[in-house]
Design a protein around this motif. Structure first.
Motif, PDB file in Angstrom:
ATOM      1  N   ASP A 123     -57.091  82.870  65.087  1.00 43.60           N
ATOM      2  CA  ASP A 123     -57.373  82.726  66.527  1.00 43.60           C
ATOM      3  C   ASP A 123     -56.573  83.744  67.345  1.00 43.60           C
ATOM      4  OD1 ASP A 123     -55.111  81.338  65.723  1.00 43.60           O
ATOM      5  OD2 ASP A 123     -55.212  79.915  67.386  1.00 43.60           O
ATOM      6  N   ARG A 124     -55.337  84.019  66.922  1.00 44.50           N
ATOM      7  CA  ARG A 124     -54.505  84.977  67.690  1.00 44.50           C
ATOM      8  C   ARG A 124     -55.020  86.411  67.517  1.00 44.50           C
ATOM      9  NH1 ARG A 124     -52.974  87.576  70.766  1.00 44.50           N
ATOM     10  NH2 ARG A 124     -50.961  87.819  71.826  1.00 44.50           N
ATOM     11  N   ARG A 150     -45.636  83.477  63.681  1.00 43.03           N
ATOM     12  CA  ARG A 150     -46.600  82.410  63.389  1.00 43.03           C
ATOM     13  C   ARG A 150     -46.682  82.146  61.888  1.00 43.03           C
ATOM     14  NH1 ARG A 150     -51.042  81.759  67.614  1.00 43.03           N
ATOM     15  NH2 ARG A 150     -52.244  80.877  65.908  1.00 43.03           N
ATOM     16  N   SER A 154     -45.874  78.645  60.027  1.00 39.32           N
ATOM     17  CA  SER A 154     -46.867  78.019  59.175  1.00 39.32           C
ATOM     18  C   SER A 154     -46.319  77.830  57.746  1.00 39.32           C
ATOM     19  CB  SER A 154     -48.127  78.890  59.226  1.00 39.32           C
ATOM     20  OG  SER A 154     -48.861  78.804  58.067  1.00 39.32           O
ATOM     21  N   ARG A 160     -42.839  71.652  66.231  1.00 39.66           N
ATOM     22  CA  ARG A 160     -42.590  71.957  67.638  1.00 39.66           C
ATOM     23  C   ARG A 160     -41.204  71.435  68.021  1.00 39.66           C
ATOM     24  NH1 ARG A 160     -46.059  71.346  72.243  1.00 39.66           N
ATOM     25  NH2 ARG A 160     -47.726  70.792  70.822  1.00 39.66           N
ATOM     26  N   TYR A 164     -40.345  70.912  73.809  1.00 33.37           N
ATOM     27  CA  TYR A 164     -40.997  72.216  73.988  1.00 33.37           C
ATOM     28  C   TYR A 164     -42.347  72.014  74.655  1.00 33.37           C
ATOM     29  CZ  TYR A 164     -42.480  76.973  72.916  1.00 33.37           C
ATOM     30  OH  TYR A 164     -42.895  78.271  73.018  1.00 33.37           O
ATOM     31  N   GLY A 166     -46.120  73.389  76.216  1.00 35.07           N
ATOM     32  CA  GLY A 166     -47.135  74.340  75.746  1.00 35.07           C
ATOM     33  C   GLY A 166     -47.607  74.026  74.336  1.00 35.07           C
ATOM     34  N   SER A 167     -48.638  74.757  73.915  1.00 30.11           N
ATOM     35  CA  SER A 167     -49.179  74.478  72.582  1.00 30.11           C
ATOM     36  C   SER A 167     -48.243  75.092  71.532  1.00 30.11           C
ATOM     37  CB  SER A 167     -50.578  75.069  72.461  1.00 30.11           C
ATOM     38  OG  SER A 167     -50.510  76.462  72.664  1.00 30.11           O
ATOM     39  N   TRP A 168     -48.337  74.621  70.326  1.00 34.63           N
ATOM     40  CA  TRP A 168     -47.454  75.094  69.259  1.00 34.63           C
ATOM     41  C   TRP A 168     -48.278  75.595  68.102  1.00 34.63           C
ATOM     42  CZ3 TRP A 168     -42.659  76.590  68.780  1.00 34.63           C
ATOM     43  CH2 TRP A 168     -42.088  76.701  67.495  1.00 34.63           C
ATOM     44  N   ASP A 170     -47.204  78.782  70.368  1.00 30.33           N
ATOM     45  CA  ASP A 170     -47.678  79.791  71.317  1.00 30.33           C
ATOM     46  C   ASP A 170     -46.870  81.070  71.084  1.00 30.33           C
ATOM     47  OD1 ASP A 170     -45.223  79.148  72.311  1.00 30.33           O
ATOM     48  OD2 ASP A 170     -45.929  78.411  74.247  1.00 30.33           O
TER      49      ASP A 170
END
Ligand code: HEM
Length: 437
Positions: A123-124, A150, A154, A160, A164, A166-168, A170
């Motif tokens: 996605d990134r 990332r 992973s 997270r 924190y 925002g999405s994790w 990010d």
């Protein structure tokens, strides 16, 4: 005669900004290597010990586990034992290392690596592709750090952080993890002369390891088998071994990979070799109609064709060639465990030797997108012998994924602005802004 430079001026500037003294040593090594027959390939340098830029000698040292050790003064195992404890010694070079490497053989196969990259990055990478496609600019150095961050999140199942927003993960979270790995690696910065750490350095490194490894006990117990931690458990690795391995991955695989991603991108543009790669990609687009084995390897012929047996995929070829020319782990150190003669020099137990891997690899010639595999270099940028990079396939998959995205549109890139990182262990672009021309 004006001596030709072993690589681009931008690459040399980058090495210099990282560590001027090291850049001088690497350049001297490459020059000596390109003038064979001018004395022993193994020389003594005051304050450093033995050095060599000869690929054959380097490989001999890396494969001679009786005479050379990664644990003694001069090797990274020595650093890790001070940080993690003496149990590391067995895991690094003893029977424990053999066992660990046998069990982890399947951890980063080509297929697993591609899947790991896809799961952590797709996605990134797609978002970055959109930016370029819409005519915007992209900071490839920044993107590389985000992507590698990332990957670490992973791989190690880093949760997270409490509180924190925002999405994790990010971009900010991924960068934070990347920088934590950088801080850990920088503990080794001052070790060119000695690998003995001060108590303050040990305390700093231990704090960082504790922070990074916080998610490991839970991941090791509960993560599904298709994650790295789950696979470690299924392969029979204990929690201690898994945590040790995680620290190793973190240090070995963050800055090196991000460095390679930015530098190979810049090399393709600076040398004009991006055009050769694009032509070769055009040559195998569609991959529907096979052409005879004697057909051109690229050119402007737009006839779709299959890759011939043994012929490298153009991007994979660039990844290998780019790793040769950049060799992000520029130097590999070893301690001398027993008196030994190598390359005509007599080394004594307790001394140390630095293998100038960058020099050995770069001396073989300038960056060429279609340069075939060099037998002499093999994959010395990943080391050799029993410590050969465990994450080699993952690193190649990471670099390949970035390059495919950057050149997906069959249009050349232009570098808008760049800045080299100053005072770092692994030379890298801290900023590399590109756009499609
Ligand atoms: C372009 C990127 C990379 C380069 C140039 C590189 C290079 C190297 C080199 C030269 C060594 C041998 C060090 C020695 O013998 O002292 C090594 C070892 C290692 N690398 Fe990599 N590496 C890269 C990426 C990665 C990645 C992505 C990972 C994993 C996520 C990784 C994991 C390891 C591990 C675990 C070792 C230690 C193996 C052992 O001691 O048995 N590396 N790497």
């Amino acid at each position: 005669m004006i001596p030709t430079l072993p690589t681009t001026r931008h690459e040399l500037g980058l090495l210099y900004r990282a560590r001027p003294a090291m850049a001088g040593l690497l350049l001297a090594g490459a020059a000596a290597q390109r003038r064979p027959g001018t004395g022993s390939p193994v020389r003594r340098v005051p304050g450093i010990g033995w050095v060599t830029a000869d690929p054959v000698v380097a490989r001999t040292v890396l494969r001679d586990h009786r005479s050379f050790t990664i644990l003694g003064e001069g090797g990274v195992g020595n650093l890790w034992a001070q940080i993690l404890g003496d149990w590391v010694l067995d895991l690094f070079d003893g029977a424990g290392h053999h066992d660990l490497r046998s069990r982890t053989r399947e951890l980063f196969t080509e297929t697993v690596s591609r899947d790991l990259v896809s799961a952590a990055w797709d996605d990134r990478v797609a978002a970055a592709a959109d930016e370029l496609r819409s005519g915007g600019t992209l900071d490839v150095a920044h993107l590389s750090r985000v992507l590698v961050g990332r990957m670490v999140i992973s791989l190690l199942g880093i949760p997270r952080p409490d509180g924190y927003g925002g999405s994790w993960p990010d971009d900010e979270g991924a960068l934070r993890i990347f920088e934590t790995g950088e801080r850990l690696a920088s503990v080794a910065l001052g070790t060119a002369g000695s690998t003995i750490l001060t108590p303050a350095q040990v305390a700093t490194a231990q704090g960082i390891v504790a922070e990074l490894n916080a998610g490991i006990p839970d991941g090791w117990r509960n993560a599904p088998p298709d994650t790295l931690l789950g696979r470690c458990r299924e392969l029979g690795l204990g929690l201690t071994e898994t945590s040790g391995l995680a620290s190793l991955l973190m240090v070995a695989g963050t800055e090196t990979a991000a460095s390679a991603m930015g530098r190979i991108t810049a090399l393709l543009v600076d040398t004009g070799e991006q055009h050769r790669m694009l032509a070769a990609l055009r040559g195998c687009a569609g991959a529907a109609v096979p052409v005879p084995a004697s057909g051109p390897a690229g050119g402007d012929d737009r006839t779709p064709r299959l890759l011939n047996p043994g012929e490298a995929d153009p991007v994979e070829n660039v990844v290998r060639e780019g790793l040769r020319v950049t060799s992000p782990a520029s130097v590999i150190g070893r301690g001398v465990a027993a008196d030994v003669e190598v390359g005509g020099a007599r080394l004594r137990a307790g001394e140390r030797i630095m293998l100038l891997v960058w020099s050995a690899n770069a001396a073989a010639g300038p960056f060429r997108a279609d340069r075939p595999y060099l037998r002499e270099s093999r994959q010395l940028w990943f080391g050799a012998g029993r410590h050969l990079c465990l994450g080699a396939a993952l690193a190649r998959a990471e670099i390949g994924a970035l390059l495919r995205m950057l050149w997906e549109e069959d249009r050349p890139l232009r570098i808008v602005r760049r800045r080299a990182a100053r005072g770092v262990l692994i030379p890298a672009w801290s900023e590399l802004i590109v756009s499609r021309t």
